[in-house]
Design a protein around this motif. Sequence first.
Motif, short mmCIF file in Angstrom:
data_model
loop_
_atom_site.label_atom_id
_atom_site.label_comp_id
_atom_site.label_asym_id
_atom_site.label_seq_id
_atom_site.Cartn_x
_atom_site.Cartn_y
_atom_site.Cartn_z
N GLY A 66 41.05 33.05 47.93
CA GLY A 66 40.24 33.31 49.12
C GLY A 66 40.09 34.78 49.46
N TYR A 67 40.42 35.65 48.53
CA TYR A 67 40.45 37.10 48.78
C TYR A 67 39.74 37.81 47.63
CZ TYR A 67 42.75 41.41 50.48
OH TYR A 67 43.03 42.64 51.00
N LEU A 68 38.58 38.35 47.90
CA LEU A 68 37.74 38.96 46.88
C LEU A 68 37.52 40.43 47.18
CD1 LEU A 68 35.01 36.16 46.92
CD2 LEU A 68 36.98 36.30 45.39
N VAL A 69 37.12 41.18 46.16
CA VAL A 69 36.73 42.57 46.36
C VAL A 69 35.32 42.77 45.81
CG1 VAL A 69 39.05 43.56 46.44
CG2 VAL A 69 37.91 43.31 44.23
N ARG A 70 34.53 43.55 46.57
CA ARG A 70 33.17 43.90 46.15
C ARG A 70 33.18 45.37 45.74
NH1 ARG A 70 30.51 43.45 50.82
NH2 ARG A 70 29.91 41.30 50.50
N LEU A 71 32.68 45.64 44.52
CA LEU A 71 32.63 46.99 44.01
C LEU A 71 31.54 47.09 42.96
CD1 LEU A 71 35.69 47.53 41.62
CD2 LEU A 71 34.95 45.32 42.40
N SER A 72 31.27 48.29 42.51
CA SER A 72 30.25 48.44 41.46
C SER A 72 30.84 48.00 40.13
CB SER A 72 29.79 49.90 41.38
OG SER A 72 30.81 50.70 40.81
N ALA A 73 29.97 47.58 39.23
CA ALA A 73 30.43 47.19 37.89
C ALA A 73 31.06 48.39 37.19
CB ALA A 73 29.27 46.64 37.06
N ALA A 74 30.50 49.58 37.39
CA ALA A 74 31.06 50.78 36.77
C ALA A 74 32.49 51.03 37.25
CB ALA A 74 30.17 51.99 37.07
N ASP A 75 32.73 50.81 38.53
CA ASP A 75 34.09 50.99 39.05
C ASP A 75 35.04 49.91 38.53
OD1 ASP A 75 33.61 53.37 40.38
OD2 ASP A 75 33.24 52.41 42.32
N ALA A 76 34.55 48.68 38.38
CA ALA A 76 35.38 47.61 37.82
C ALA A 76 35.78 47.97 36.39
CB ALA A 76 34.65 46.28 37.86
N ILE A 77 34.85 48.52 35.65
CA ILE A 77 35.12 48.94 34.27
C ILE A 77 36.14 50.07 34.27
CG2 ILE A 77 34.10 50.09 32.26
CD1 ILE A 77 31.48 48.47 32.99
N ARG A 78 35.94 51.03 35.15
CA ARG A 78 36.86 52.17 35.22
C ARG A 78 38.27 51.73 35.60
NH1 ARG A 78 37.58 56.44 39.27
NH2 ARG A 78 36.04 55.37 40.55
N ALA A 79 38.37 50.81 36.55
CA ALA A 79 39.68 50.37 37.04
C ALA A 79 40.48 49.60 36.00
CB ALA A 79 39.51 49.52 38.29
N THR A 80 39.79 48.96 35.07
CA THR A 80 40.48 48.12 34.08
C THR A 80 40.37 48.67 32.65
OG1 THR A 80 38.47 46.80 33.81
CG2 THR A 80 40.12 45.99 35.39
N SER A 81 39.65 49.76 32.48
CA SER A 81 39.33 50.29 31.14
C SER A 81 38.66 49.20 30.29
CB SER A 81 40.59 50.81 30.43
OG SER A 81 41.19 51.83 31.19
N ALA A 82 37.84 48.39 30.95
CA ALA A 82 37.21 47.25 30.30
C ALA A 82 36.13 47.68 29.32
CB ALA A 82 36.62 46.30 31.34
N LEU A 83 35.96 46.86 28.32
CA LEU A 83 34.80 46.97 27.46
C LEU A 83 33.77 45.99 28.03
CD1 LEU A 83 34.77 44.29 25.27
CD2 LEU A 83 36.86 45.46 24.65
N THR A 84 32.52 46.21 27.75
CA THR A 84 31.50 45.25 28.16
C THR A 84 31.00 44.56 26.89
OG1 THR A 84 29.78 46.94 28.10
CG2 THR A 84 30.78 46.48 30.23
N ALA A 85 30.74 43.27 27.02
CA ALA A 85 30.39 42.51 25.83
C ALA A 85 29.60 41.27 26.19
CB ALA A 85 31.65 42.13 25.07
N ASP A 86 28.96 40.71 25.19
CA ASP A 86 28.31 39.41 25.29
C ASP A 86 29.41 38.37 25.13
OD1 ASP A 86 26.74 37.15 25.17
OD2 ASP A 86 25.87 37.61 23.21
N LEU A 87 29.76 37.68 26.22
CA LEU A 87 30.87 36.73 26.22
C LEU A 87 30.44 35.30 26.51
CD1 LEU A 87 33.23 38.91 28.46
CD2 LEU A 87 33.35 38.68 25.96
N LEU A 88 29.18 35.12 26.87
CA LEU A 88 28.75 33.82 27.39
C LEU A 88 28.18 32.91 26.32
CD1 LEU A 88 27.07 35.00 30.70
CD2 LEU A 88 29.48 34.54 30.21
N ALA A 89 28.42 31.61 26.53
CA ALA A 89 27.90 30.58 25.63
C ALA A 89 26.41 30.44 25.78
CB ALA A 89 28.60 29.26 25.91
#
Length: 157
Positions: free
Chosen positions: A134-157
């Motif tokens: 019940g607790y969410l955060v709203r942020l930019s995708a760029a910031d989400a990537i920066r915060a997690t060092s995430a890669l972006t990818a095609d992940l969906l079926a």
Amino acid sequence: MSRATPATAALQKAGIAFDVVEYEYDPTAGQTGNHAAASIGENPDRVFKTLMVLVDRKPACVVVPVAATISMKKVAAAFGGKSAEMMPPTDAERATGYHVGGISPFGQRRRVTTALAREALDQPHVIINGGKRGYLVRLSAADAIRATSALTADLLA
């Protein structure tokens, strides 16, 4: 912030701007991500769920739109692996320090490689679990990537 979680503390420490969005979590709602989107009146394309997976038996995290289904083949490929499967819920809780329904990619107990669905880049903002039900955060995708060092990818079926 009086109701800080490890996720929000990690975002604050990284200097990332975010807004907290709370809703009444309903464990009987079934598709909790879709329930969350409806509860906060947000387009489900902008609300993302956090899934813990095993790629070649190593833990990883994927963050995808709540209404989407992931392709295990694409998840494995995104991480350079041969196979992927969902991590058992008890293992996901132990690895992240969060309860299922409240798993966030931010501030996890053990940092793992993270992939964000490329669809996030098309959104003005994303809403991701903030570390408890019940607790969410709203942020930019760029910031989400920066915060997690995430890669972006095609992940969906």
